[in-house]
Design an enzyme around this catalytic site. Structure first.
Site: not given
Length: 703
Positions: A15, A18, A393
């Site tokens: 996790c 952690c 562009d």
């Protein structure tokens, strides 16, 4: 003496919290100056002299394993089930305890010992982190779970304490599995380039590790082999499948002097390739590095979740404490209300909320990379999803970038001779349109090279002229021939000239001082996909599309009408494009700019999101663009917008669902229905559902 930075691959981080604890533990090592853990990419960068053993000791609370990046092999990672052996064994102990409780006469002490063993084995990593957090007054999900399990054991709820530990371990295992799935796009890229290549050096052929290959070496690639290094084709012709780099599904023919990339597949020819980059600098290596960094960047929604969780966890602890104490003091029923307080701690665990955003970000960025789109961070992923205006562009983005002859009108009985004279003049010119004239002559096999041109000269801003067969021949704009006194003939062909100009075409005339022989119309043709792309963007909710160009307004407006762009700004210098972007943002909000990444750099940098096209192998564009379309393919733009908006929707769904599930479970406290089992199932269920919801982004295919 400066310390050396080391990079390690990590296995076992379940996790994000952690990962943060792991990072703090590494920073506490004596020989370490700085450390940074990238949870999304499962990497840790360490500045200092730490060894693998030192770093694994810092991750012992989670049984984290590390491998130096140089020795990392994506195919040799520890199997998922082996990594969770403790979970499997603890589950077996709980199953045995339940069998003994319900179908045998074994003593309560024996079953309690079995459950206690299951709690210790299945929750060892949880307790390591939770107890350390308690000593440091750090209250995260593992702290809450540790308190809840210990409290349940104290009041004699051994069965529920064991189930809570196992379900939490399953939840973390599923979270780890889902993150592995989310990372799979990048892991696939990591294993795509061969680790060795056949190199010809000093006349000798030898198989070499890519780390030992030097710039200038000649790499030999047989049909059906993957390229291990970036380089330039020296000898041979072949089709190359460039999908891992550019996302192109159709192989591209490569000839001598063409650039090729590591990780691409040689299809049918034998190639000799001069290596131009070291292994660490190849395009695929840069893409992997940039995507991993992008996956680690916190998106705005993730920052919100992190801030929310920082306040949410202490609030849950206070609510749990008050639930356990106040009703108990009023009723004297301590066992029931302490149990309810422990259940609140479990249901309040913010697992689902914390994982809701990063798993979606990691998955979306990985999916984009797999389809040839490099998104440089979660912030840009979200901003693209909010965009309702895009500026383009013109040259090289909406158009092919090179003018082509579209029409020829002859006023002579010898058309071939007229065009050969025009091509012969342009062959001596440096004008941008000369290449288009010569290409047309070559395509139509017009023998212009045999035409002798003497006294060639350019007429500034008007055209060119030269002597052919004793007569001066002119090529240039209608203005030049008006000055030569041919206004009457110009009036006769004015309708044709006006029609060409209205279509956005440039007119070039050829003639003598007394007559016009030829009119040629040229145009930088739009890409065949441009109109469909603009239409698709409008369908996706892009309300304003702009074309920014330095071209003449008449040419620009003709192309705008053809492509159904909502607005055009013509005659702009690069600095003026940037000014337009800045002013638009101030007045109307976010806008994206799409360009070729070179002359449009100022506007790309000024835009909310700068999107560079055709950047495969272009180091500067890869580094500076917010989003890079690796292939020269405009069709990837709607895909990127659609993916970003889908990711935004999923993030919002996940956050709402994670918080909603918590609120519903907490409301069960009022009638006293909330149990530890319901609490952990609601937490695990929410975590699993938000993860599966985010993983739907893996199914998103390129357009």
């Amino acid at each position: 003496m400066s310390s050396k930075e080391q990079v390690f691959r990590v296995q076992g981080m379940s996790c994000a919290n952690c990962a943060k604890t792991f990072e703090n533990n590494i920073k506490r090592l004596k020989a370490v100056e700085q450390a940074k853990v990238n949870f999304a990419a499962s990497k840790v960068s360490v500045l200092g002299e730490a060894t693998v053993k030192d770093i694994e000791k810092a991750g012992a609370f989670e049984n984290i394993k590390v491998i130096h990046e140089d020795g990392f092999d994506v195919d040799q990672q520890e199997p998922f089930l082996l990594r969770h052996f403790r979970l499997v064994f603890a589950s077996m102990l709980i199953t045995a305890a339940f069998i003994f409780i319900h179908w045998t006469g074994i003593s309560k002490i024996a079953t309690t010992l079995l459950l206690a063993a299951a709690i210790l084995i299945g929750g060892i990593n949880l307790f390591r982190a939770g107890i350390v957090n308690l000593t440091r007054l750090r209250f995260d999900m593992k702290t809450l779970m540790t308190i809840a399990v210990i409290g349940a054991a104290i009041i004699g709820e051994w069965q529920e304490a064991a189930i809570v530990v196992i379900l939490f371990a399953i939840s973390e295992a599923l979270e780890a599995y889902s993150m592995d799935k989310a990372r799979q796009s990048i892991q696939a890229l990591m294993g795509i380039a061969p680790k060795q290549a056949l190199i010809k050096r000093h006349g000798t052929e030898q198989l070499m590790d890519i780390a030992d290959i030097q710039i200038g070496d000649i790499m030999l690639v047989k049909p059906g082999e993957k390229l291990a290094m970036d380089g330039v084709v020296m000898h041979g012709v072949s089709a190359i499948n460039q999908a891992p780099i550019t996302g192109e599904s159709i192989p591209v023919e490569k000839n001598p002097d063409d650039t090729v990339f590591a990780g691409t597949m040689n299809q049918d020819g034998f190639l000799e390739i001069k290596v131009t980059k070291l292994a660490k600098d190849t395009t695929i290596a840069k893409i992997i590095h940039l995507v991993e960094e992008a996956q680690a960047e916190r998106a705005p929604s993730q920052a919100f979740v992190d801030r929310f969780a920082a306040y949410y966890t202490p609030i849950i602890m206070v609510i749990a404490l008050l639930t356990a104490i106040i009703p108990s003091l009023l009723t004297g029923n301590w066992s029931t209300w302490v149990y309810q307080g422990l259940a609140i701690l479990v249901v309040g665990c913010p697992c689902a909320l914390v994982i809701s955003t990063p798993v979606a970000i990691v998955t979306a960025i990985g999916t984009a990379a797999r389809n040839g789109v490099l998104i440089k961070g979660g912030i840009y992923l979200e901003e693209i999803g909010h965009i309702h205006s895009i500026a383009f562009d013109k040259t090289g983005t909406l158009t092919m970038g090179e003018p082509h002859v579209t029409d020829t009108v002859y006023f002579t009985d010898d058309p071939a001779q007229a065009f050969s004279m025009l091509a012969a003049l342009e062959n001596k010119s440096q004008h941008p349109l000369a290449k288009a004239i010569l290409a047309h002559a070559e395509t139509n096999h017009i023998p212009y090279k045999r035409v002798q041109v003497d006294h060639f000269s350019s007429l500034q801003g008007k055209g060119i002229h030269g002597m052919m067969n004793g007569e001066i021949i002119y090529a240039g704009s209608p203005k030049l021939f008006a000055e030569l006194g041919l206004q009457k003939q110009l009036d006769e062909i004015a309708t044709s000239i006006s029609a060409f100009q209205a279509a956005g075409k440039t007119i070039m005339l050829l003639g003598t001082a007394t007559e016009i022989l030829l009119a040629v119309a040229l145009r930088d043709e739009p890409r065949k996909e441009s109109k469909a792309v603009i239409s698709r963007l409008h369908q996706l909710g892009i309300q304003h599309s702009f074309m920014l160009t330095g071209d003449h307004p008449e040419t620009a407006h003709a192309l705008t009408d053809e492509l159904a762009i909502t607005d055009v700004k013509a005659g702009l210098m690069p600095a003026e494009k940037m000014d337009f972007i800045k002013q638009y943002e101030q007045r109307n909000g976010p806008i994206a700019m799409v360009g070729d990444g070179i002359n449009d750099t100022p506007a790309l940098a000024a835009a909310t999101v700068g999107i560079a096209m055709g950047t495969a192998g272009t180091d500067s564009a890869l580094e500076t663009a917010d989003v890079a379309l690796m292939g020269d393919d405009l069709k990837k733009l709607p895909f990127t917008v659609q993916l970003s908006r889908r990711a935004l929707t999923i993030i919002k769904q996940n956050i709402a669902f994670a918080i909603g599930m918590k609120l519903i479970a907490l409301l069960l406290v009022i009638p006293g229905w909330l149990t530890l089992w319901i609490a952990i199932f609601s937490d695990m269920g929410a975590t699993l559902l938000v993860t599966l919801n985010a993983l739907r982004l893996l199914r998103k295919k390129g357009i």
